[in-house]
Write a protein that holds these residues in place. Structure first.
Motif, PDB file in Angstrom:
ATOM      1  N   GLY A  29      -2.287  15.138  16.269  1.00  0.00           N
ATOM      2  CA  GLY A  29      -1.485  13.960  15.979  1.00  0.00           C
ATOM      3  C   GLY A  29      -2.272  12.696  15.739  1.00  0.00           C
ATOM      4  O   GLY A  29      -1.695  11.664  15.381  1.00  0.00           O
ATOM      5  N   SER A  30      -3.579  12.739  15.935  1.00  0.00           N
ATOM      6  CA  SER A  30      -4.405  11.561  15.697  1.00  0.00           C
ATOM      7  C   SER A  30      -4.746  11.449  14.223  1.00  0.00           C
ATOM      8  O   SER A  30      -4.490  12.355  13.421  1.00  0.00           O
ATOM      9  CB  SER A  30      -5.692  11.631  16.529  1.00  0.00           C
ATOM     10  OG  SER A  30      -6.500  12.717  16.101  1.00  0.00           O
ATOM     11  N   PHE A  31      -5.326  10.310  13.861  1.00  0.00           N
ATOM     12  CA  PHE A  31      -5.768  10.071  12.497  1.00  0.00           C
ATOM     13  C   PHE A  31      -7.287   9.912  12.497  1.00  0.00           C
ATOM     14  O   PHE A  31      -7.857   9.301  13.407  1.00  0.00           O
ATOM     15  CB  PHE A  31      -5.123   8.817  11.921  1.00  0.00           C
ATOM     16  CG  PHE A  31      -3.627   8.885  11.847  1.00  0.00           C
ATOM     17  CD1 PHE A  31      -2.996   9.346  10.708  1.00  0.00           C
ATOM     18  CD2 PHE A  31      -2.842   8.499  12.927  1.00  0.00           C
ATOM     19  CE1 PHE A  31      -1.618   9.421  10.639  1.00  0.00           C
ATOM     20  CE2 PHE A  31      -1.464   8.563  12.875  1.00  0.00           C
ATOM     21  CZ  PHE A  31      -0.843   9.039  11.720  1.00  0.00           C
ATOM     22  N   ILE A  32      -7.935  10.469  11.472  1.00  0.00           N
ATOM     23  CA  ILE A  32      -9.372  10.329  11.306  1.00  0.00           C
ATOM     24  C   ILE A  32      -9.636   9.536  10.037  1.00  0.00           C
ATOM     25  O   ILE A  32      -9.214   9.933   8.944  1.00  0.00           O
ATOM     26  CB  ILE A  32     -10.072  11.696  11.214  1.00  0.00           C
ATOM     27  CG1 ILE A  32      -9.898  12.478  12.511  1.00  0.00           C
ATOM     28  CG2 ILE A  32     -11.564  11.518  10.910  1.00  0.00           C
ATOM     29  CD1 ILE A  32     -10.617  11.888  13.698  1.00  0.00           C
ATOM     30  N   LEU A  33     -10.300   8.404  10.177  1.00  0.00           N
ATOM     31  CA  LEU A  33     -10.672   7.577   9.043  1.00  0.00           C
ATOM     32  C   LEU A  33     -12.167   7.727   8.804  1.00  0.00           C
ATOM     33  O   LEU A  33     -12.969   7.456   9.691  1.00  0.00           O
ATOM     34  CB  LEU A  33     -10.306   6.114   9.308  1.00  0.00           C
ATOM     35  CG  LEU A  33     -10.472   5.111   8.167  1.00  0.00           C
ATOM     36  CD1 LEU A  33      -9.461   3.984   8.302  1.00  0.00           C
ATOM     37  CD2 LEU A  33     -11.882   4.511   8.164  1.00  0.00           C
ATOM     38  N   LYS A  34     -12.540   8.211   7.618  1.00  0.00           N
ATOM     39  CA  LYS A  34     -13.939   8.367   7.225  1.00  0.00           C
ATOM     40  C   LYS A  34     -14.308   7.237   6.268  1.00  0.00           C
ATOM     41  O   LYS A  34     -13.892   7.234   5.106  1.00  0.00           O
ATOM     42  CB  LYS A  34     -14.150   9.724   6.541  1.00  0.00           C
ATOM     43  CG  LYS A  34     -14.013  10.921   7.458  1.00  0.00           C
ATOM     44  CD  LYS A  34     -15.268  11.120   8.279  1.00  0.00           C
ATOM     45  CE  LYS A  34     -15.224  12.441   9.041  1.00  0.00           C
ATOM     46  NZ  LYS A  34     -16.444  12.670   9.826  1.00  0.00           N
ATOM     47  N   ASN A  35     -15.069   6.279   6.752  1.00  0.00           N
ATOM     48  CA  ASN A  35     -15.378   5.111   5.926  1.00  0.00           C
ATOM     49  C   ASN A  35     -16.182   5.457   4.680  1.00  0.00           C
ATOM     50  O   ASN A  35     -16.054   4.804   3.645  1.00  0.00           O
ATOM     51  CB  ASN A  35     -16.140   4.077   6.761  1.00  0.00           C
ATOM     52  CG  ASN A  35     -15.224   2.970   7.244  1.00  0.00           C
ATOM     53  OD1 ASN A  35     -14.018   3.136   7.300  1.00  0.00           O
ATOM     54  ND2 ASN A  35     -15.800   1.838   7.589  1.00  0.00           N
ATOM     55  N   THR A  36     -17.036   6.497   4.765  1.00  0.00           N
ATOM     56  CA  THR A  36     -17.882   6.830   3.623  1.00  0.00           C
ATOM     57  C   THR A  36     -17.080   7.338   2.440  1.00  0.00           C
ATOM     58  O   THR A  36     -17.538   7.281   1.302  1.00  0.00           O
ATOM     59  CB  THR A  36     -18.912   7.893   4.028  1.00  0.00           C
ATOM     60  OG1 THR A  36     -18.222   9.020   4.609  1.00  0.00           O
ATOM     61  CG2 THR A  36     -19.911   7.328   5.028  1.00  0.00           C
ATOM     62  N   SER A  37     -15.883   7.847   2.679  1.00  0.00           N
ATOM     63  CA  SER A  37     -15.081   8.391   1.591  1.00  0.00           C
ATOM     64  C   SER A  37     -13.723   7.717   1.461  1.00  0.00           C
ATOM     65  O   SER A  37     -12.867   8.207   0.721  1.00  0.00           O
ATOM     66  CB  SER A  37     -14.880   9.899   1.795  1.00  0.00           C
ATOM     67  OG  SER A  37     -14.294  10.162   3.057  1.00  0.00           O
ATOM     68  N   LEU A  38     -13.501   6.594   2.176  1.00  0.00           N
ATOM     69  CA  LEU A  38     -12.200   5.932   2.155  1.00  0.00           C
ATOM     70  C   LEU A  38     -11.927   5.334   0.785  1.00  0.00           C
ATOM     71  O   LEU A  38     -12.755   4.628   0.218  1.00  0.00           O
ATOM     72  CB  LEU A  38     -12.154   4.834   3.223  1.00  0.00           C
ATOM     73  CG  LEU A  38     -10.810   4.114   3.394  1.00  0.00           C
ATOM     74  CD1 LEU A  38      -9.744   5.079   3.870  1.00  0.00           C
ATOM     75  CD2 LEU A  38     -10.955   2.955   4.378  1.00  0.00           C
ATOM     76  N   GLY A  39     -10.740   5.628   0.249  1.00  0.00           N
ATOM     77  CA  GLY A  39     -10.356   5.080  -1.039  1.00  0.00           C
ATOM     78  C   GLY A  39      -9.879   3.638  -0.921  1.00  0.00           C
ATOM     79  O   GLY A  39      -9.718   3.089   0.173  1.00  0.00           O
TER      80      GLY A  39
END
Length: 873
Positions: free
Chosen positions: A200-210
């Motif tokens: 249920g968590s969210f993972i934000l990847k800054n290197t590939s964030l649009g």
């Protein structure tokens, strides 16, 4: 390619080398010996790696030749590049060969394609994502480069680029991690780089964030506000509210350091440099029991976790500040990450700064008569005197050590600082505000795996927060009023846990945590400039209506000892079950607190999942709202520890349930929740009509988060909606329930993103219900007493704004290593401003000598342009 490089080298050296005539005779002579001979006969010196010239032999005879001719012959015979970088230094290297690479990614167990995985060229900013079939392609990649392939829930894999040329486009198989708690159930939840995981968590990847609407940089706190249920009611980066909770109820880590200040420029800009942030884990609810001491959301931010292979750096500038970062190896098993940012607003004020400053330093004043009716509306009641001398900076560093394949050790540090000197005047008063806010921290982490099934983690942190604010009001150089507000938090602790995969897809974790929190605050006020006030031991918190002069000092220390456990099971049908609990003892109240946790996701089909969470959580530290009539309204929060009396330990019981449907690039996510909070106080919630005595209360929050997303090729559109009903009960304030200060009944967002070539575009519109506020029924100009109406019985105007942004990426070097990014964003395109908060201040009319009631409004952000330019090399 090789002949071309040799020709270029020969022409270059012929032009720049001094014409020194040489006579040489080499017969099957090692290249190293030849280079030594040339160094003895000329002013040239050579730099090279031994393995580059190893086994190279030279056969060349010449008389009365130039050094340029000789080096051209050496380049022709060896196939190496001789590059002059100074008047006398020549670097010898292997020619760089580039190729186009491609491949297909598959799950090693199910043999199914892995769409939207991240493929990076190690040590560079070059990268791409796989398409729906798992296919990827990259152009102009150095033959010797390595590709890093990342997919949440799978072990990272590194491959040689040379093995995947377009003439040999092979399959690559990724293995699921043994502990795949972060297995993705929705890839690109809103846009690429933001995924929803099984727990249920969210993972934000800054290197590939649009790209996201209104943003030209991947700021963590601004980006996550796109998720339904997460918002900032004051438009700031630091005022994050998750499912009706207040910002101080969120647990925020950066590299294991507990954060007590997350905003620059009064929260408008994040203190976390996005260009060293690698991933962010966000919980709206159902958090693992290893997260404690807060009752709302969790935001766990991590910078780089792997040793860099090569030196990689970047610099950039935007409308408020400049930054730089460096990632470099320190040998095979060690690496270093450094970054720093500083505003230049104290030297140059851009349109971006002007728009932010207008919001931060505004002080719109509405004067009312004794009946509370508006008799004067003066939007320019305060005039800025001199310059707004303001600047901020932050710096962080991280040392990464990998002593073995099974161990990783990191040591990190962080420093953030805000410094303000601001003055303004109205008809009769000169007001000066001095403010310094600083957050320092350090962390240590050792994580490892033993025998394939045991994992251990040892973490420690230190965090120090310091806020020092001084406000003076003067008339004719005579100080009429002085306000001081000082707040410090010193917090250190450790976490030790071990986990064991005792059966396939089953794991148990046991852990212990210790923390020591020392919190100090002082509230001082001398209205007449001649008060004789001595610090006392009185624990009563002064209320605005009790006295106009006071000096309140409070310092408390809390030691927390916690044990926690978690069991999780991931069946073959890709479901998820987590059972956990925390048991904590807080020394300040000398009591134990038990926090059970439950998190279940069950797939009905491969496209439809049901989810349920239940948890109880406690919080021993929170923020007071200080209401004295200082001019600045954005920094009046004070950290304080619970004492079991006036400020009890906060308690929250939370339940949520919903379903997730993901089919044919459509995603529908619906989640309803109920949250009951006990232990609230009238000061921790900022009521403008506080009672004579500090009162306690509770709240019920009922909400619904809805997301509908569709992806069509490179175009994405999503609609987010949140319904929130926040009801407070404070019997000493009002006999019947009333809306909470953060009760935003409806919050709607629609956003679009589109990518084509090197261009990215995004447009989004946000609408939400106005916040509630308490009106004034009457006001006495003789006594200065205010009679308030029913608590939060009226609402501010509804809020909405349109944001847009674009980004262009391009290369600026023939090698492809140096790249650049240019971006432009526009916030509140149609420049609609409405009040987002209201406060009241009693002042004296210099003409009549009577008190007057000033209604102080904070307006929303106006039209705010921003631009950024970055270089990566």
């Amino acid at each position: 390619m090789k002949k071309l490089l040799q020709s270029i080298t020969l022409l270059f050296t012929t032009f720049v080398f001094s014409q020194e005539n040489l006579t040489v005779a080499y017969a099957d002579t090692p290249l190293k010996q030849v280079l030594l001979d040339v160094q003895n006969k000329t002013a040239l010196s050579f730099s090279y790696a031994e393995e580059v010239i190893k086994d190279k032999k030279i056969n060349f005879t010449g008389s009365d030749i130039t050094a340029a001719v000789l080096l051209g012959a050496l380049a022709d015979q060896t196939g190496l590049v001789f590059e002059k970088i100074s008047e006398t230094l020549v670097i010898i290297s292997v020619p760089v060969t580039k190729l186009d690479v491609c491949g297909y990614l598959f799950d090693s167990e199910s043999n199914t394609p892995l769409p939207y995985a991240t493929v990076l060229v190690k040590g560079t900013s070059m990268g791409t994502s796989t398409d729906e079939t798992g296919f990827f392609q990259l152009e102009d990649v150095e033959e010797a480069a390595k590709l890093i392939i990342q997919y949440v829930g799978y072990a990272d894999q590194t491959v040689e680029a040379s093995a995947y040329g377009t003439t040999n486009c092979k399959n690559i198989y990724l293995r699921p991690k043994a502990q795949s708690l972060q297995e993705v159930v929705v890839l690109g939840y809103l846009n690429k780089g933001l995924d929803k995981t099984m727990d249920g968590s969210f993972i934000l990847k800054n290197t590939s964030l649009g790209i996201l609407p209104g943003l030209v940089e991947p700021d963590v706190f601004q980006s996550i506000q796109m998720i339904p249920g997460i918002t900032s009611l004051d438009e700031s980066a630091s005022g994050i509210q998750i499912r009706g909770g207040s910002p101080d109820q969120n647990l925020i880590y950066f590299d294991g350091i507990k954060m007590y200040n997350t905003g620059h420029f009064f929260g408008m800009i994040s203190t976390i440099n996005p260009y060293v942030t690698e991933s962010v884990k966000i919980y709206k609810g159902g958090a693992s029991p290893k997260y404690g001491d807060r009752i709302s959301g969790v935001i766990d931010i991590s910078s780089a976790t792997q040793v860099p292979d090569t030196v990689y750096a970047g610099i950039g500038v935007n409308g408020t500040h400049a930054d730089a970062f460096l990632k470099t190896p320190l040998g095979k098993n060690a690496g270093l990450v450094l970054s720093g940012r500083r505003s230049y607003t104290d030297a140059l004020q851009t349109p971006t700064f002007d728009a932010l400053a207008e919001k931060v330093f505004q002080n719109t004043k509405i004067v009312t008569d004794f009946g509370g009716q508006v008799v004067e509306d003066d939007d320019d009641a305060s005039e800025i005197v001199g310059d707004e001398n303001f600047f901020f900076y932050d710096a962080n560093g991280k040392l990464i050590l990998e002593p073995s394949n099974n161990d990783r050790i990191t040591i990190g540090g962080l420093l953030t600082r805000n410094d303000l000197d601001f003055s303004s005047s109205d008809d009769e008063d000169l007001t000066q505000d001095l403010l310094i806010i600083e957050n320092q921290g350090a962390s240590f982490s050792w994580q490892g795996t033993r025998w394939g099934k045991f994992q251990h983690s040892l973490k420690a942190y230190y965090s120090h927060f310091d806020s020092d604010y001084n406000n003076t009001v003067s008339e004719d150089l005579l100080v009429e009023e002085e306000n001081l507000r000082k707040n410090t938090v010193e917090d250190y602790g450790m976490d030790l846990n071990i986990s064991y995969d005792f059966l396939p897809h089953q794991n148990i974790m046991l852990g212990y945590q210790y923390s020591n929190s020392d919190v100090f605050f002082q509230l001082f006020r001398d209205e007449a400039g001649d008060a004789d006030i001595e610090p006392g031991d009185d624990d009563e918190i002064p209320l605005p209506s009790e006295t106009r002069d006071f000096n309140e000092i409070r310092q408390n220390v809390n030691q927390a000892n916690t044990v926690y456990a978690e069991y999780w099971y991931q069946p073959a049908n890709k479901g998820f079950v987590s059972l956990g609990a925390r048991a904590s003892h807080y020394s300040l109240v000398d009591d134990f607190f038990l926090e059970p946790r439950l998190n279940v996701e069950y797939p009905i089909t491969d496209k439809l999942r049901l989810k349920v969470t239940a948890e109880r959580r406690y919080q021993p530290i929170s923020q007071l709202i200080e209401f004295e009539d200082t001019q600045l309204r954005l920094e009046n929060n004070i950290w304080t520890l619970s004492d079991g009396n006036d400020i009890p330990v906060l308690e929250s019981s939370q339940f949520s349930g919903g379903f997730l449907l993901n089919v044919d690039d459509w995603t529908l996510d619906i989640d309803g929740y109920f949250k009951k909070i006990k232990g609230l106080t009238s000061f921790t919630n900022g009521f403008t009509n506080a009672a004579e005595e500090l009162s306690q209360g509770e709240s019920d929050i009922v909400g619904l988060d809805v997301l509908l997303r569709k992806k069509i090729g490179s175009y994405r559109i999503w609609l987010g909606y949140t319904f929130n009903d926040v009801e407070y009960r404070f019997e000493e304030l009002q006999s019947n329930p009333f809306p909470g200060n953060n009760d935003v009944t409806h919050n709607f967002r629609i956003a679009n993103t589109y990518e084509t070539g090197n261009w990215q575009f995004s447009v989004g519109w946000n609408y939400r219900t106005g916040l509630p506020f308490t009106p004034v029924d009457s006001f006495s100009t003789i006594t200065g007493d205010i009679d308030f109406g029913p608590v939060n019985s009226e609402r501010l105007p509804n809020y909405h704004r349109l944001d847009a942004s674009l980004i262009y990426k391009f290369g600026i070097s023939t090698s492809g290593r140096t790249k650049a990014t240019f971006g432009v964003s526009l916030q509140n395109v149609y420049s609609r401003q409405v009040p987002i908060s209201i406060f009241y201040r009693v002042d004296q009319d210099p003409n009549t000598g009577l008190d007057e009631l000033n209604q102080i409004e904070q307006l929303s952000l106006g039209f705010t342009p921003n631009a950024t330019f970055r270089l990566y090399f």
